[in-house]
Design a protein around this motif. Structure first.
Motif, PDB file in Angstrom:
ATOM      1  N   MET A   1       0.836  -3.166  12.752  1.00 14.05           N
ATOM      2  CA  MET A   1       1.682  -2.197  12.617  1.00 14.05           C
ATOM      3  C   MET A   1       1.484  -1.528  11.429  1.00 14.05           C
ATOM      4  N   ASN A   2       1.746  -0.129  11.452  1.00 15.27           N
ATOM      5  CA  ASN A   2       1.300   0.718   9.955  1.00 15.27           C
ATOM      6  C   ASN A   2       2.423   0.504   9.156  1.00 15.27           C
ATOM      7  N   ALA A   3       2.533   0.528   7.748  1.00 11.53           N
ATOM      8  CA  ALA A   3       3.730   0.358   6.853  1.00 11.53           C
ATOM      9  C   ALA A   3       4.100   1.715   6.757  1.00 11.53           C
ATOM     10  N   PRO A   4       5.707   1.916   6.591  1.00  9.16           N
ATOM     11  CA  PRO A   4       6.085   3.017   6.444  1.00  9.16           C
ATOM     12  C   PRO A   4       5.358   3.824   5.327  1.00  9.16           C
ATOM     13  N   ALA A   5       5.460   5.302   5.321  1.00  5.53           N
ATOM     14  CA  ALA A   5       4.854   5.994   4.397  1.00  5.53           C
ATOM     15  C   ALA A   5       5.286   5.826   2.861  1.00  5.53           C
ATOM     16  N   GLY A   6       6.525   5.320   2.489  1.00  3.35           N
ATOM     17  CA  GLY A   6       7.039   5.299   1.280  1.00  3.35           C
ATOM     18  C   GLY A   6       6.497   3.847   0.716  1.00  3.35           C
ATOM     19  N   THR A   7       6.475   2.789   1.584  1.00  5.57           N
ATOM     20  CA  THR A   7       5.854   1.650   1.115  1.00  5.57           C
ATOM     21  C   THR A   7       4.424   2.006   0.827  1.00  5.57           C
ATOM     22  N   VAL A   8       3.724   2.519   1.561  1.00  2.00           N
ATOM     23  CA  VAL A   8       2.477   2.762   1.359  1.00  2.00           C
ATOM     24  C   VAL A   8       2.043   3.373   0.129  1.00  2.00           C
ATOM     25  N   SER A   9       2.954   4.410  -0.197  1.00  5.49           N
ATOM     26  CA  SER A   9       2.512   5.390  -1.441  1.00  5.49           C
ATOM     27  C   SER A   9       2.913   4.307  -2.730  1.00  5.49           C
ATOM     28  N   GLN A  10       4.136   3.572  -2.535  1.00  2.00           N
ATOM     29  CA  GLN A  10       4.243   2.700  -3.841  1.00  2.00           C
ATOM     30  C   GLN A  10       3.215   1.669  -3.946  1.00  2.00           C
ATOM     31  N   THR A  11       2.520   1.099  -2.678  1.00  2.00           N
ATOM     32  CA  THR A  11       1.622   0.160  -2.893  1.00  2.00           C
ATOM     33  C   THR A  11       0.349   0.973  -3.540  1.00  2.00           C
ATOM     34  N   ILE A  12      -0.119   1.875  -3.268  1.00  2.00           N
ATOM     35  CA  ILE A  12      -1.141   2.794  -3.786  1.00  2.00           C
ATOM     36  C   ILE A  12      -0.767   3.108  -5.225  1.00  2.00           C
ATOM     37  N   ASP A  13       0.398   3.312  -5.577  1.00  2.00           N
ATOM     38  CA  ASP A  13       0.634   3.618  -7.081  1.00  2.00           C
ATOM     39  C   ASP A  13       0.446   2.431  -7.857  1.00  2.00           C
ATOM     40  N   LYS A  14       0.828   1.182  -7.438  1.00  2.00           N
ATOM     41  CA  LYS A  14       0.738  -0.089  -7.978  1.00  2.00           C
ATOM     42  C   LYS A  14      -1.068  -0.389  -8.455  1.00  2.00           C
ATOM     43  N   LEU A  15      -1.483  -0.218  -7.025  1.00  2.00           N
ATOM     44  CA  LEU A  15      -3.250  -0.325  -7.075  1.00  2.00           C
ATOM     45  C   LEU A  15      -3.633   0.629  -8.078  1.00  2.00           C
ATOM     46  N   ILE A  16      -2.987   1.691  -7.991  1.00  2.05           N
ATOM     47  CA  ILE A  16      -3.921   2.647  -9.471  1.00  2.05           C
ATOM     48  C   ILE A  16      -3.502   2.288 -10.577  1.00  2.05           C
ATOM     49  N   ASP A  17      -2.038   1.538 -10.893  1.00  2.00           N
ATOM     50  CA  ASP A  17      -1.792   1.115 -12.298  1.00  2.00           C
ATOM     51  C   ASP A  17      -2.700  -0.058 -12.419  1.00  2.00           C
ATOM     52  N   ALA A  18      -2.904  -0.626 -11.663  1.00  2.00           N
ATOM     53  CA  ALA A  18      -3.811  -2.018 -11.959  1.00  2.00           C
ATOM     54  C   ALA A  18      -5.086  -1.769 -12.232  1.00  2.00           C
ATOM     55  N   GLU A  19      -5.857  -0.719 -11.563  1.00  2.00           N
ATOM     56  CA  GLU A  19      -7.115  -0.206 -11.980  1.00  2.00           C
ATOM     57  C   GLU A  19      -7.006   0.186 -13.218  1.00  2.00           C
ATOM     58  N   GLN A  20      -6.071   1.214 -13.470  1.00  2.00           N
ATOM     59  CA  GLN A  20      -6.007   1.822 -14.962  1.00  2.00           C
ATOM     60  C   GLN A  20      -6.160   0.713 -15.994  1.00  2.00           C
ATOM     61  N   ALA A  21      -5.173  -0.323 -15.951  1.00  2.00           N
ATOM     62  CA  ALA A  21      -4.928  -1.086 -16.716  1.00  2.00           C
ATOM     63  C   ALA A  21      -6.507  -1.932 -16.860  1.00  2.00           C
ATOM     64  N   ARG A  22      -7.145  -2.306 -15.772  1.00  2.00           N
ATOM     65  CA  ARG A  22      -8.440  -2.910 -15.840  1.00  2.00           C
ATOM     66  C   ARG A  22      -9.472  -1.809 -16.414  1.00  2.00           C
ATOM     67  N   PHE A  23      -9.242  -0.660 -16.381  1.00  2.00           N
ATOM     68  CA  PHE A  23     -10.101   0.156 -16.921  1.00  2.00           C
ATOM     69  C   PHE A  23      -9.938   0.408 -18.565  1.00  2.00           C
ATOM     70  N   ALA A  24      -8.622   0.437 -18.906  1.00  2.00           N
ATOM     71  CA  ALA A  24      -8.351   0.463 -20.326  1.00  2.00           C
ATOM     72  C   ALA A  24      -8.824  -1.060 -21.023  1.00  2.00           C
ATOM     73  N   GLU A  25      -8.842  -1.950 -20.506  1.00  2.00           N
ATOM     74  CA  GLU A  25      -9.246  -3.192 -21.140  1.00  2.00           C
ATOM     75  C   GLU A  25     -10.949  -3.200 -21.197  1.00  2.00           C
ATOM     76  N   THR A  26     -11.563  -2.437 -20.386  1.00  2.00           N
ATOM     77  CA  THR A  26     -13.109  -2.381 -20.602  1.00  2.00           C
ATOM     78  C   THR A  26     -13.581  -1.044 -21.295  1.00  2.00           C
ATOM     79  N   HIS A  27     -12.602  -0.271 -21.802  1.00  2.00           N
ATOM     80  CA  HIS A  27     -12.938   1.018 -22.295  1.00  2.00           C
ATOM     81  C   HIS A  27     -12.351   0.935 -23.811  1.00  2.00           C
ATOM     82  N   PRO A  28     -12.349   0.033 -24.575  1.00  2.00           N
ATOM     83  CA  PRO A  28     -11.292   0.382 -25.798  1.00  2.00           C
ATOM     84  C   PRO A  28     -11.783   1.412 -26.982  1.00  2.00           C
ATOM     85  N   ARG A  29     -13.168   1.457 -26.858  1.00  2.00           N
ATOM     86  CA  ARG A  29     -13.725   2.758 -27.771  1.00  2.00           C
ATOM     87  C   ARG A  29     -13.394   3.848 -27.403  1.00  2.00           C
TER      88      ARG A  29
END
Ligand SMILES: Cc1ncc(COP(=O)(O)O)c(C=O)c1O
Length: 462
Positions: free
Chosen positions: A1-29
């Motif tokens: 079953m598909n997740a409701p649109a609001g939940t999907v968008s919150q999950t994607i936001d969290k995934l983007i935050d996690a990816e951006q945190a990973r990016f910040a760690e590997t790009h300090p300069r």
């Protein structure tokens, strides 16, 4: 079953935050450089385009060669962004570098022609078919020059564009159809232009709407990409180009085909591949191998109408009139030398064949991954350019893109790419090949894209 649109968008936001945190760690300069740059640059970097990277801030480049970029933190990327097409010849291409150095040592700009230009003019006509050419410093400027000529010879003000288009800083084109009305293109700042006076916009592939818009004969020119590349990729439907050509001719409207991105199709662009007959042909970005340049070519008829209409500006009759087109540095010796190198040695039939072969491979790999997981996504290709879109079928027009686009998933993919060593343009999901792109680079993309699909499937946001 598909997740409701609001939940999907919150999950994607969290995934983007996690990816951006990973990016910040590997790009300090790069993070520190970005903080410093913001003290002196209005948009943080030398150009506002540089601020939009999906990691949250741009990587600062140490060196770029072929299709590889190394940043100041020591990360290596396979570059499928290629300066959003400006780098389609490959970074530090040997032929362009040699030509540039040779010309730098002989003087770059003196507002007098060099003999390289004679070769370039002949080659532009041979490739693209139009007899008369002008060089500018960018594709934006080439479009502006083309529009200016269209206005001069028609005595009309309006520019007609297709919803979802982008033609650079040409303000007339900064419109789209939303809720059936012409409005400022989403994401573009107000520009102070009275669009009701100077712009018209219709949907791509809608020949009837185009007919109706041209019927009052108040449009100076239709400005179009032969296949839309700036709002996903929107292919032209069968017969659409013929309909546009015919309607423009019948209503005395100048047809400008902007091939700045579609040069990826082959040595003569989409125009030559599909036998189009533009009145004006425009290109830029890669045309001088990364040295700022644009070109526009006009047909015999446009040239004749121009000189008949404005005899006092005809340089064959009298010198020293201001045209108000182009810039001081346009067509300078450096630009012409590097353009010659590009046309003679880089964007050659053999290199196009190679680039398109790599794009075929990338497309096949991405399609396999999508099909094997049953995802409702599609991939489009025009020559050396491939785009992944999160909808089941290619859109027919801008309205389809507005209705189906999944901007958050696109941002997540771009952020993920950056962390996995792949560069794509921050506002497309376009993957472009250059002559130096190898199978191994394409296969790296396949592996990364596969990991991305696994991540989104696991998170339930596909
Ligand atoms: C189709 C098209 N034309 C023109 C331009 C403007 O190019 P430039 O910003 O180099 O002037 C762009 C930029 O993306 C483009 O996509």
């Amino acid at each position: 079953m598909n997740a409701p649109a609001g939940t999907v968008s919150q999950t994607i936001d969290k995934l983007i935050d996690a990816e951006q945190a990973r990016f910040a760690e590997t790009h300090p300069r790069s993070a520190r450089a970005w903080a410093q740059g913001r003290r002196h640059f209005l948009y943080g970097g030398p150009s506002h385009w540089m601020r939009r990277w999906a990691g949250g801030f741009p990587v600062y480049v140490e060196e770029a060669r072929g299709c590889h970029v190394r940043d100041i933190d020591g990360n290596d990327y396979v570059d499928f962004c290629l300066g959003d097409t400006g780098g389609m010849c490959g970074h530090a291409s040997e032929a362009v570098t040699r030509a540039a150095i040779r010309q730098l040592e002989r003087g770059t700009t003196h507002m007098m022609p060099t003999e390289d230009g004679l070769w370039v003019g002949e080659e532009l006509t041979r490739r693209f078919g139009l007899p008369y050419w002008t060089l500018t410093t960018s594709a934006t400027d080439a479009n502006r020059g083309a529009i200016r000529i269209a206005r001069m010879i028609t005595g009309r003000d309006k520019v007609l564009v297709f919803s979802g288009c982008y033609h650079g800083g040409v303000e007339e084109a900064h419109v789209e159809l939303r809720d059936g009305r012409m409005q400022m293109r989403n994401m573009i700042h107000p520009n102070g232009v009275d669009h009701a006076r100077v712009s018209k916009v219709v949907e791509f592939n809608d020949a009837a709407a185009l007919e109706a818009a041209l019927a009052p004969r108040d449009v100076a020119c239709v400005l179009m990409e032969p296949l839309m590349t700036n709002f996903g990729m929107i292919p032209a439907a069968d017969g659409f180009h013929e309909a546009v050509r015919e309607a423009a001719r019948r209503t005395g409207t100048v047809l400008i085909i902007d091939e700045t991105h579609t040069l990826s199709c082959g040595p003569g662009g989409y125009t030559r591949l599909h036998g189009l007959e533009p009145d004006v042909f425009v290109a830029g970005k890669a045309i001088a191998g990364g040295i700022p340049a644009g070109i526009f070519g006009v047909s015999e008829e446009i040239a004749t109408r121009l000189w008949d209409k404005i005899p006092h500006l005809n340089p064959r009759r009298r010198q020293s009139a201001h045209f108000g087109i182009g810039g001081t540095l346009a067509g300078n010796a450096l630009t012409v030398a590097t353009m010659r190198a590009v046309l003679a040695d880089v964007l050659t039939p053999a290199n196009y064949e190679k680039m398109i072969g790599r794009a075929d491979r990338l497309l096949a790999g991405a399609r396999d991954i999508i099909a094997s997981r049953g995802l409702p996504w599609h991939v489009t290709q025009i020559g050396a350019r491939v785009e992944i879109m999160f909808s089941p079928t290619p859109p027919r027009n801008g309205a389809d893109v507005i209705a189906t686009r999944r901007g958050d998933l696109e941002t997540l993919l771009r952020t993920f790419y950056m962390n996995e060593g792949i560069l794509v343009t921050p506002f497309h999901t376009m993957l472009l090949m250059c002559p130096a792109t190898e199978d191994a680079d394409v296969d790296k993309h396949g592996a990364v894209f596969e990991r991305f699909t696994d991540m989104v499937l696991k998170s339930g946001v596909a």
